[in-house]
Design an enzyme around this catalytic site. Structure first.
Site, mmCIF file in Angstrom:
data_model
loop_
_atom_site.group_PDB
_atom_site.id
_atom_site.type_symbol
_atom_site.label_atom_id
_atom_site.label_comp_id
_atom_site.label_asym_id
_atom_site.label_seq_id
_atom_site.Cartn_x
_atom_site.Cartn_y
_atom_site.Cartn_z
ATOM 1 N N GLY A 9 0.662 -1.328 0.073
ATOM 2 C CA GLY A 9 0.070 0.054 0.120
ATOM 3 C C GLY A 9 0.754 1.195 0.021
ATOM 4 N N THR A 11 1.562 3.269 -2.547
ATOM 5 C CA THR A 11 1.334 4.312 -3.179
ATOM 6 C C THR A 11 0.047 4.964 -2.616
ATOM 7 O OG1 THR A 11 -0.257 2.859 -4.369
ATOM 8 C CG2 THR A 11 2.069 3.318 -5.032
ATOM 9 N N ASP A 14 -1.461 6.302 3.621
ATOM 10 C CA ASP A 14 -0.800 5.963 4.792
ATOM 11 C C ASP A 14 0.755 5.380 4.550
ATOM 12 O OD1 ASP A 14 -3.169 6.650 6.144
ATOM 13 O OD2 ASP A 14 -3.219 4.615 6.913
ATOM 14 N N ASP A 57 1.632 -8.391 -5.599
ATOM 15 C CA ASP A 57 0.237 -8.078 -5.572
ATOM 16 C C ASP A 57 -0.278 -8.816 -4.559
ATOM 17 O OD1 ASP A 57 -2.578 -7.958 -6.267
ATOM 18 O OD2 ASP A 57 -1.919 -7.173 -8.195
ATOM 19 N N LEU A 58 -1.188 -8.327 -3.638
ATOM 20 C CA LEU A 58 -1.903 -8.804 -2.735
ATOM 21 C C LEU A 58 -2.696 -10.141 -2.984
ATOM 22 C CD1 LEU A 58 -2.660 -5.935 -0.271
ATOM 23 C CD2 LEU A 58 -1.149 -7.755 0.230
ATOM 24 N N SER A 136 -9.651 -1.938 10.902
ATOM 25 C CA SER A 136 -10.286 -0.600 10.845
ATOM 26 C C SER A 136 -11.481 -0.631 11.947
ATOM 27 C CB SER A 136 -10.839 -0.674 9.584
ATOM 28 O OG SER A 136 -11.899 0.431 9.309
ATOM 29 N N GLU A 138 -13.925 0.595 11.160
ATOM 30 C CA GLU A 138 -15.388 -0.269 10.371
ATOM 31 C C GLU A 138 -15.753 -1.521 10.788
ATOM 32 O OE1 GLU A 138 -17.826 0.521 7.677
ATOM 33 O OE2 GLU A 138 -16.937 2.499 8.287
ATOM 34 N N TYR A 160 -16.619 -4.603 3.319
ATOM 35 C CA TYR A 160 -15.371 -3.954 3.855
ATOM 36 C C TYR A 160 -14.982 -4.316 5.195
ATOM 37 C CZ TYR A 160 -11.711 -0.863 5.178
ATOM 38 O OH TYR A 160 -10.595 -0.187 5.638
ATOM 39 N N HIS A 190 -8.660 8.606 9.365
ATOM 40 C CA HIS A 190 -7.414 9.509 9.353
ATOM 41 C C HIS A 190 -7.295 10.133 8.155
ATOM 42 C CE1 HIS A 190 -5.881 5.274 9.359
ATOM 43 N NE2 HIS A 190 -4.916 5.902 8.513
HETATM 44 P P1 NAP Z 1 -5.458 4.044 0.320
HETATM 45 O O1 NAP Z 1 -4.848 5.234 0.042
HETATM 46 O O2 NAP Z 1 -6.837 3.698 -0.389
HETATM 47 O O3 NAP Z 1 -4.210 3.065 -0.446
HETATM 48 C C1 NAP Z 1 -4.440 1.736 -0.399
HETATM 49 C C2 NAP Z 1 -3.279 1.107 -1.175
HETATM 50 O O4 NAP Z 1 -3.397 -0.408 -1.200
HETATM 51 C C3 NAP Z 1 -2.676 1.632 -2.531
HETATM 52 O O5 NAP Z 1 -1.385 1.935 -2.359
HETATM 53 C C4 NAP Z 1 -2.961 0.777 -3.277
HETATM 54 O O6 NAP Z 1 -1.953 0.509 -4.498
HETATM 55 C C5 NAP Z 1 -2.955 -0.843 -2.753
HETATM 56 N N1 NAP Z 1 -3.451 -1.703 -3.037
HETATM 57 C C6 NAP Z 1 -4.796 -2.058 -3.743
HETATM 58 N N2 NAP Z 1 -4.964 -3.063 -4.204
HETATM 59 C C7 NAP Z 1 -3.791 -3.958 -4.079
HETATM 60 C C8 NAP Z 1 -3.405 -5.082 -4.559
HETATM 61 N N3 NAP Z 1 -4.120 -6.001 -5.031
HETATM 62 N N4 NAP Z 1 -2.303 -5.509 -4.046
HETATM 63 C C9 NAP Z 1 -1.059 -4.623 -3.319
HETATM 64 N N5 NAP Z 1 -1.625 -3.312 -3.212
HETATM 65 C C10 NAP Z 1 -2.942 -2.968 -3.495
HETATM 66 O O7 NAP Z 1 -5.669 3.559 1.714
HETATM 67 P P2 NAP Z 1 -4.947 4.317 3.136
HETATM 68 O O8 NAP Z 1 -5.979 5.175 3.465
HETATM 69 O O9 NAP Z 1 -3.538 4.712 2.882
HETATM 70 O O10 NAP Z 1 -5.150 3.171 4.154
HETATM 71 C C11 NAP Z 1 -4.214 2.300 4.297
HETATM 72 C C12 NAP Z 1 -4.731 0.979 4.941
HETATM 73 O O11 NAP Z 1 -5.304 1.336 6.234
HETATM 74 C C13 NAP Z 1 -5.759 0.151 4.156
HETATM 75 O O12 NAP Z 1 -5.701 -1.269 4.452
HETATM 76 C C14 NAP Z 1 -7.083 0.871 4.763
HETATM 77 O O13 NAP Z 1 -8.210 -0.169 4.579
HETATM 78 C C15 NAP Z 1 -6.676 0.822 6.295
HETATM 79 N N6 NAP Z 1 -7.335 1.815 7.051
HETATM 80 C C16 NAP Z 1 -7.367 3.126 6.653
HETATM 81 C C17 NAP Z 1 -8.049 4.098 7.462
HETATM 82 C C18 NAP Z 1 -8.010 5.687 7.042
HETATM 83 O O14 NAP Z 1 -9.185 6.348 7.563
HETATM 84 N N7 NAP Z 1 -7.304 5.967 6.054
HETATM 85 C C19 NAP Z 1 -8.531 3.404 8.843
HETATM 86 C C20 NAP Z 1 -8.498 2.243 9.141
HETATM 87 C C21 NAP Z 1 -7.835 1.529 8.153
HETATM 88 P P3 NAP Z 1 -2.349 0.986 -6.047
HETATM 89 O O15 NAP Z 1 -1.731 2.106 -6.371
HETATM 90 O O16 NAP Z 1 -1.555 -0.162 -6.812
HETATM 91 O O17 NAP Z 1 -3.780 0.929 -6.171
HETATM 92 O O1 F7E Z 2 -17.007 8.227 4.867
HETATM 93 C C1 F7E Z 2 -20.339 9.819 5.116
HETATM 94 C C2 F7E Z 2 -20.342 8.363 4.789
HETATM 95 O O2 F7E Z 2 -15.904 7.385 2.827
HETATM 96 C C3 F7E Z 2 -17.272 8.837 6.136
HETATM 97 C C4 F7E Z 2 -11.956 4.650 4.846
HETATM 98 O O3 F7E Z 2 -10.547 5.090 5.315
HETATM 99 O O4 F7E Z 2 -12.681 5.324 7.356
HETATM 100 C C5 F7E Z 2 -12.940 5.223 5.959
HETATM 101 O O5 F7E Z 2 -14.128 4.949 5.627
HETATM 102 C C6 F7E Z 2 -18.809 9.077 6.161
HETATM 103 C C7 F7E Z 2 -19.649 7.967 6.288
HETATM 104 O O6 F7E Z 2 -15.029 6.910 5.094
HETATM 105 C C8 F7E Z 2 -20.285 11.333 1.707
HETATM 106 O O7 F7E Z 2 -21.791 7.958 4.632
HETATM 107 C C9 F7E Z 2 -21.779 11.660 3.591
HETATM 108 O O8 F7E Z 2 -20.632 7.852 6.974
HETATM 109 O O9 F7E Z 2 -14.912 9.325 4.128
HETATM 110 P P1 F7E Z 2 -15.551 7.986 4.049
HETATM 111 P P2 F7E Z 2 -15.348 5.701 5.816
HETATM 112 O O10 F7E Z 2 -16.599 5.051 5.174
HETATM 113 O O11 F7E Z 2 -15.655 6.072 7.187
HETATM 114 C C10 F7E Z 2 -12.335 3.893 7.719
HETATM 115 C C11 F7E Z 2 -11.929 3.777 9.264
HETATM 116 C C12 F7E Z 2 -11.753 2.895 6.738
HETATM 117 O O12 F7E Z 2 -11.141 1.812 7.414
HETATM 118 C C13 F7E Z 2 -11.710 3.149 5.409
HETATM 119 O O13 F7E Z 2 -10.781 2.227 4.308
HETATM 120 O O14 F7E Z 2 -19.106 10.267 5.507
HETATM 121 N N1 F7E Z 2 -20.487 10.558 3.710
HETATM 122 N N2 F7E Z 2 -21.745 12.059 2.394
HETATM 123 C C14 F7E Z 2 -20.008 10.443 2.582
HETATM 124 N N3 F7E Z 2 -18.817 9.685 2.357
HETATM 125 C C15 F7E Z 2 -18.224 9.815 1.053
HETATM 126 N N4 F7E Z 2 -17.318 9.043 0.747
HETATM 127 N N5 F7E Z 2 -18.898 10.769 0.021
HETATM 128 C C16 F7E Z 2 -19.899 11.542 0.409
HETATM 129 O O15 F7E Z 2 -20.538 12.236 -0.439
#
Ligand code: NAP
Ligand code: F7E
Length: 345
Positions: A9, A11, A14, A57-58, A136, A138, A160, A190
């Site tokens: 991940g 690219t 995080d 690749d995962l 997560s 979630e 998810y 975040h």
């Molecule tokens: P992100 O910006 O969506 O990045 C996802 C990464 O996964 C990208 O680098 C993507 O690479 C890679 N990926 C997708 N499919 C893949 C595959 N088949 N093989 C290898 N790599 C692959 O996500 P993020 O916000 O940095 O989050 C990082 C991790 O934390 C994720 O697992 C997410 O579910 C988890 N998480 C995020 C949050 C949050 O709020 N940000 C909270 C809780 C948990 P490509 O460029 O190749 O597509």
């Molecule tokens: O939605 C509401 C939507 O898509 C936040 C991922 O990083 O955090 C992220 O998941 C809230 C939801 O993030 C729009 O319904 C309203 O309640 O920014 P989001 P998420 O779904 O919370 C968790 C911890 C992860 O693990 C995930 O990978 O906002 N909402 N209106 C909307 N959301 C989006 N995207 N777009 C709207 O127009």
């Protein structure tokens, strides 16, 4: 000798912050990249010139074994995933493969390369490759209690969330079955200027910048009442690293402990540029999810006490940072043309 880390991940949001943090601590860092001529690889390599890359690749077990074998890492951070929750209703099988079986494949690659199937290796985790899984909030979904701790039961509301719960438990199982140092960080939302444009905070900050410059009039949103515990990604990657430096592996909840609504994000973001959100936001019922997570709030007491971790950026500071970044970039593009649009993140 400097430690070696492998990040899946790389690219994503995080991956880039974690790589910068580890390099600042003296690590040699490899990022796993997939596909042919991935443009996001170019972007992160421009941002972090000291980063090295390895193919994988995962979805492909053999490629993960080869990557772990080639890098011989001390620490593996599995951040790779399809992370946009709505996609998990559209392509549940793909999300299960990448976000769920992908965790298993990474654990298997570590097990094979470390020889952890051998009974002698099972006795202790010392000297083994340490593994971080991106779990997560979630997983808490329809929350059983507020705030949520490491012992709060899971009730995921999206494919998810269900698949992340599998990744969480299989990591724990490899810890218990093979003595692997494997931990999960249960991270709450975040964000940052590097956040994907599909997530609500960045969707809002990008729209605010466009609206301020007169390039867009309205912003469509779904559920304004949803409450989240939003923090800054740069703060959260410090917690990931700290989790792999403990004597005993265990899982931690990471969040700020403060909840805000989507409406609050819109209000603060529009206020940053002197506009009233109510003049620009329209509701699109098509953006409301089949099953919503209404409220999430972290109790990070264990991470604060045992890891010494604390967030440094608060909610208003985070939204200001994102709006200022998007406004700056939009102004450059507006003035100098789209040739500049690919220069920054
Ligand atoms: P992100 O910006 O969506 O990045 C996802 C990464 O996964 C990208 O680098 C993507 O690479 C890679 N990926 C997708 N499919 C893949 C595959 N088949 N093989 C290898 N790599 C692959 O996500 P993020 O916000 O940095 O989050 C990082 C991790 O934390 C994720 O697992 C997410 O579910 C988890 N998480 C995020 C949050 C949050 O709020 N940000 C909270 C809780 C948990 P490509 O460029 O190749 O597509
Ligand atoms: O939605 C509401 C939507 O898509 C936040 C991922 O990083 O955090 C992220 O998941 C809230 C939801 O993030 C729009 O319904 C309203 O309640 O920014 P989001 P998420 O779904 O919370 C968790 C911890 C992860 O693990 C995930 O990978 O906002 N909402 N209106 C909307 N959301 C989006 N995207 N777009 C709207 O127009």
């Amino acid at each position: 000798m400097s430690k070696r880390a492998l990040i899946t991940g790389i690219t994503g949001q995080d991956g880039s912050y974690l790589a910068e943090h580890l390099i600042s601590l003296g690590y040699q860092v490899w990022g796993l990249t997939r596909g042919q001529a991935n443009p996001r690889k170019d972007r992160v390599s421009r941002l972090i010139p000291d980063l090295r890359f390895v193919d994988g690749d995962l979805m492909d077990q053999g490629s993960l074994v080869s990557a772990v074998d080639a890098v011989q890492p001390d620490e593996v951070y599995n951040l790779g995933a399809i992370s946009f929750v709505p996609m998990s209703w559209q392509q549940p099988e793909l999300v299960t493969e990448v976000n769920g079986t992908g965790v298993l494949r990474t654990l298997e690659a570590i097990r094979m390369v470390s020889g952890l199937n051998k009974p002698a290796a099972r006795a202790g985790a010392t000297g083994q490759i340490r593994f971080y899984q991106a779990s997560s909030s979630e997983m808490f979904g329809k929350v059983a209690q507020t705030p949520q701790t490491e012992t709060t039961s899971f009730h995921p509301r999206s494919p998810y969330g269900v698949v992340k719960t599998y990744g969480h438990y299989i990591t724990r199982n490899y810890r218990e079955s093979y003595g692997m140092y494997g931990v999960s960080g249960i991270l709450f939302n975040h964000e940052s200027p590097r956040r994907g444009a599909e997530f609500v905070t960045r969707k809002i900050s990008l729209a605010v910048a466009q609206i301020k410059l007169g390039l867009q009039e309205k912003l469509s949103l779904g559920n304004l009442d949803a409450e989240r515990d939003w923090g800054f990604a740069g703060d959260y990657v410090r917690a990931m690293h700290l989790m792999l430096q403990q004597d005993e592996p265990r899982d931690y909840v990471v969040g700020t402990g403060r909840m805000h609504t989507v409406r609050d994000v819109a209000r603060v973001a529009f206020e940053c540029v002197g506009l009233n959100w109510e003049d620009h936001v329209v509701i699109d019922p098509g953006l409301v999810r089949p099953a919503e997570v209404e409220t999430l709030c972290a109790d990070s007491g264990s991470a604060r006490k045992e890891l010494g971790w604390a967030p440094e950026v608060d909610f208003t500071g985070l939204i200001q940072m994102m709006v200022e970044s998007d406004l700056g970039q939009a102004q450059l593009v507006h003035e100098y043309g789209s040739v500049l649009s690919g220069v920054r993140w």
